[in-house]
Write a protein that holds these residues in place. Structure first.
Motif, PDB file in Angstrom:
ATOM      1  N   LEU A  79       0.864  -1.176   0.000  1.00  0.00           N
ATOM      2  CA  LEU A  79       0.000   0.000   0.000  1.00  0.00           C
ATOM      3  C   LEU A  79       0.899   1.225   0.000  1.00  0.00           C
ATOM      4  N   SER A  80       1.027   1.877  -1.153  1.00  0.00           N
ATOM      5  CA  SER A  80       1.868   3.061  -1.250  1.00  0.00           C
ATOM      6  C   SER A  80       1.086   4.283  -0.780  1.00  0.00           C
ATOM      7  N   GLN A  81       1.745   5.427  -0.776  1.00  0.00           N
ATOM      8  CA  GLN A  81       1.062   6.659  -0.392  1.00  0.00           C
ATOM      9  C   GLN A  81       0.166   7.164  -1.511  1.00  0.00           C
ATOM     10  N   ASP A  82       0.346   6.640  -2.710  1.00  0.00           N
ATOM     11  CA  ASP A  82      -0.484   7.015  -3.853  1.00  0.00           C
ATOM     12  C   ASP A  82      -1.508   5.920  -4.136  1.00  0.00           C
ATOM     13  N   SER A  83      -2.613   6.322  -4.733  1.00  0.00           N
ATOM     14  CA  SER A  83      -3.656   5.359  -5.086  1.00  0.00           C
ATOM     15  C   SER A  83      -3.118   4.358  -6.107  1.00  0.00           C
ATOM     16  N   TYR A  84      -3.481   3.092  -5.950  1.00  0.00           N
ATOM     17  CA  TYR A  84      -2.970   2.067  -6.859  1.00  0.00           C
ATOM     18  C   TYR A  84      -4.054   1.433  -7.727  1.00  0.00           C
ATOM     19  N   LEU A  85      -5.324   1.647  -7.399  1.00  0.00           N
ATOM     20  CA  LEU A  85      -6.387   1.016  -8.183  1.00  0.00           C
ATOM     21  C   LEU A  85      -6.559   1.734  -9.522  1.00  0.00           C
ATOM     22  N   PRO A  86      -6.601   0.997 -10.609  1.00  0.00           N
ATOM     23  CA  PRO A  86      -6.760   1.625 -11.925  1.00  0.00           C
ATOM     24  C   PRO A  86      -8.154   2.226 -12.091  1.00  0.00           C
ATOM     25  N   ARG A  87      -8.195   3.349 -12.771  1.00  0.00           N
ATOM     26  CA  ARG A  87      -9.477   4.000 -13.027  1.00  0.00           C
ATOM     27  C   ARG A  87     -10.240   3.263 -14.110  1.00  0.00           C
ATOM     28  N   TYR A 103     -10.709 -14.646   2.653  1.00  0.00           N
ATOM     29  CA  TYR A 103     -11.233 -13.444   3.301  1.00  0.00           C
ATOM     30  C   TYR A 103     -12.442 -12.856   2.574  1.00  0.00           C
ATOM     31  N   TRP A 104     -12.885 -13.516   1.504  1.00  0.00           N
ATOM     32  CA  TRP A 104     -13.895 -12.887   0.653  1.00  0.00           C
ATOM     33  C   TRP A 104     -15.197 -12.576   1.399  1.00  0.00           C
ATOM     34  N   ASP A 105     -15.716 -13.513   2.145  1.00  0.00           N
ATOM     35  CA  ASP A 105     -16.997 -13.284   2.818  1.00  0.00           C
ATOM     36  C   ASP A 105     -16.922 -12.108   3.783  1.00  0.00           C
ATOM     37  N   ASP A 106     -15.849 -12.045   4.544  1.00  0.00           N
ATOM     38  CA  ASP A 106     -15.689 -10.931   5.487  1.00  0.00           C
ATOM     39  C   ASP A 106     -15.541  -9.614   4.745  1.00  0.00           C
ATOM     40  N   PHE A 107     -14.776  -9.630   3.664  1.00  0.00           N
ATOM     41  CA  PHE A 107     -14.566  -8.400   2.904  1.00  0.00           C
ATOM     42  C   PHE A 107     -15.867  -7.928   2.253  1.00  0.00           C
ATOM     43  N   ALA A 108     -16.590  -8.852   1.657  1.00  0.00           N
ATOM     44  CA  ALA A 108     -17.821  -8.497   0.945  1.00  0.00           C
ATOM     45  C   ALA A 108     -18.894  -7.948   1.878  1.00  0.00           C
ATOM     46  N   ASN A 109     -18.791  -8.235   3.159  1.00  0.00           N
ATOM     47  CA  ASN A 109     -19.772  -7.745   4.127  1.00  0.00           C
ATOM     48  C   ASN A 109     -19.386  -6.410   4.750  1.00  0.00           C
ATOM     49  N   LEU A 110     -18.217  -5.874   4.399  1.00  0.00           N
ATOM     50  CA  LEU A 110     -17.810  -4.579   4.931  1.00  0.00           C
ATOM     51  C   LEU A 110     -18.649  -3.471   4.316  1.00  0.00           C
ATOM     52  N   ASP A 111     -19.046  -2.504   5.130  1.00  0.00           N
ATOM     53  CA  ASP A 111     -19.884  -1.407   4.646  1.00  0.00           C
ATOM     54  C   ASP A 111     -19.225  -0.634   3.516  1.00  0.00           C
ATOM     55  N   ILE A 112     -17.913  -0.397   3.632  1.00  0.00           N
ATOM     56  CA  ILE A 112     -17.209   0.384   2.612  1.00  0.00           C
ATOM     57  C   ILE A 112     -17.290  -0.304   1.259  1.00  0.00           C
ATOM     58  N   TYR A 113     -17.319  -1.631   1.248  1.00  0.00           N
ATOM     59  CA  TYR A 113     -17.450  -2.362  -0.012  1.00  0.00           C
ATOM     60  C   TYR A 113     -18.899  -2.415  -0.470  1.00  0.00           C
ATOM     61  N   LYS A 114     -19.806  -2.730   0.438  1.00  0.00           N
ATOM     62  CA  LYS A 114     -21.220  -2.825   0.055  1.00  0.00           C
ATOM     63  C   LYS A 114     -21.749  -1.500  -0.483  1.00  0.00           C
ATOM     64  N   ASN A 115     -21.247  -0.400   0.062  1.00  0.00           N
ATOM     65  CA  ASN A 115     -21.739   0.915  -0.362  1.00  0.00           C
ATOM     66  C   ASN A 115     -21.126   1.398  -1.671  1.00  0.00           C
ATOM     67  N   HIS A 116     -20.002   0.831  -2.058  1.00  0.00           N
ATOM     68  CA  HIS A 116     -19.287   1.375  -3.225  1.00  0.00           C
ATOM     69  C   HIS A 116     -18.878   0.336  -4.255  1.00  0.00           C
ATOM     70  N   HIS A 117     -19.280  -0.913  -4.107  1.00  0.00           N
ATOM     71  CA  HIS A 117     -18.800  -1.958  -5.007  1.00  0.00           C
ATOM     72  C   HIS A 117     -19.184  -1.711  -6.469  1.00  0.00           C
ATOM     73  N   HIS A 118     -20.277  -0.978  -6.694  1.00  0.00           N
ATOM     74  CA  HIS A 118     -20.773  -0.736  -8.043  1.00  0.00           C
ATOM     75  C   HIS A 118     -20.101   0.475  -8.700  1.00  0.00           C
ATOM     76  N   LYS A 119     -19.247   1.179  -7.947  1.00  0.00           N
ATOM     77  CA  LYS A 119     -18.610   2.394  -8.451  1.00  0.00           C
ATOM     78  C   LYS A 119     -17.222   2.096  -9.005  1.00  0.00           C
ATOM     79  N   LYS A 120     -16.633   3.117  -9.607  1.00  0.00           N
ATOM     80  CA  LYS A 120     -15.254   3.057 -10.061  1.00  0.00           C
ATOM     81  C   LYS A 120     -14.392   3.910  -9.127  1.00  0.00           C
ATOM     82  N   PRO A 121     -13.095   3.637  -9.009  1.00  0.00           N
ATOM     83  CA  PRO A 121     -12.250   4.350  -8.038  1.00  0.00           C
ATOM     84  C   PRO A 121     -12.362   5.863  -8.104  1.00  0.00           C
ATOM     85  N   GLU A 122     -12.493   6.420  -9.321  1.00  0.00           N
ATOM     86  CA  GLU A 122     -12.532   7.875  -9.456  1.00  0.00           C
ATOM     87  C   GLU A 122     -13.824   8.489  -8.916  1.00  0.00           C
TER      88      GLU A 122
END
Length: 219
Positions: A79-87, A103-122
């Motif tokens: 995890l660098s100081q700059d964003s690494y996910l491609p737009r 870790y998929w089930d735990d990750f998929a249940n996180l609010d930050i993922y559930k609220n934004h999974h349909h979006k793009k990084p930008e």
């Protein structure tokens, strides 16, 4: 359990020595705190371990096997100081490529993922993107995780939450973390290494931070 070893790193910019006497090791199952003043070479060292910065000399190995590029074969994640996910790619598609099924089930249940999974990084704010990228790194397939300033753009409440996540993930992964919020690093680290004058100092206790002039005093 695997062991990551880093030794004899030599790095200079314009004849100025940045790193010259570096040794550290990290086992799966522990968090290593890496502290140092601005410009001491902490980020450079993490990039060297990951394989995106080439020094004049280095030894980086896992279980005594030399590793040229830590990012190959999902051995090391950074995890660098700059964003690494491609737009331009949906978060859900990126997560499907990066997240370990363990870790998929735990990750998929996180609010930050559930609220934004349909979006793009930008489409995310800086804070939202930082949180998501940190969680994706922690839940990745890598055996070792390098975290460079993970608490940047993160609120104090979120910092406490992520510290809990880091400690939980460290039960199965080796984690090296550096952050200017040294008190948060101290709070979750099993061992602490100070990078000063290009050298690593393995601290026996927190008072050594004063001895090596990292802190003027500890409150």
């Amino acid at each position: 359990m695997h062991t990551l070893k880093v030794d004899s790193v030599q790095l200079a910019f314009n004849d100025r020595k940045i790193l010259q006497d570096v040794y550290l090791h990290c086992n799966q199952g522990e968090v290593i705190g890496l502290l140092g003043r601005n410009g001491s070479g902490k980020s450079s060292l993490l990039k060297i371990i990951f394989g995106t910065l080439t020094p004049s000399y280095k030894y980086v190995g896992i279980d005594d096997e030399f590793i040229h590029y830590g990012y190959l074969n999902n051995r090391i994640a950074y995890l660098s100081q700059d964003s690494y996910l491609p737009r331009g790619i949906k978060i859900s598609d990126l997560a499907a490529m990066l997240i370990d099924q363990l870790y998929w089930d735990d990750f998929a249940n996180l609010d930050i993922y559930k609220n934004h999974h349909h979006k793009k990084p930008e489409q995310l704010s800086g804070g939202e993107l930082r949180q998501l990228e940190m969680l994706m790194i922690l839940c990745s397939k890598a055996d070792f995780i390098l975290l460079d300033e993970p608490f940047t753009h993160v609120t104090p409440v979120e910092t406490q939450y992520f510290k809990t996540i880091i400690k939980s993930i460290s039960k199965t992964k080796g984690i090296i973390i550096t952050d200017h919020q040294y008190y948060n690093v101290l709070d979750i680290s099993d061992r602490v290494i100070l990078l000063t004058d290009g050298c690593t100092k393995h601290l026996k206790n927190v008072d050594d931070l004063v001895t090596y002039n990292y802190l003027s005093g500890i409150k």
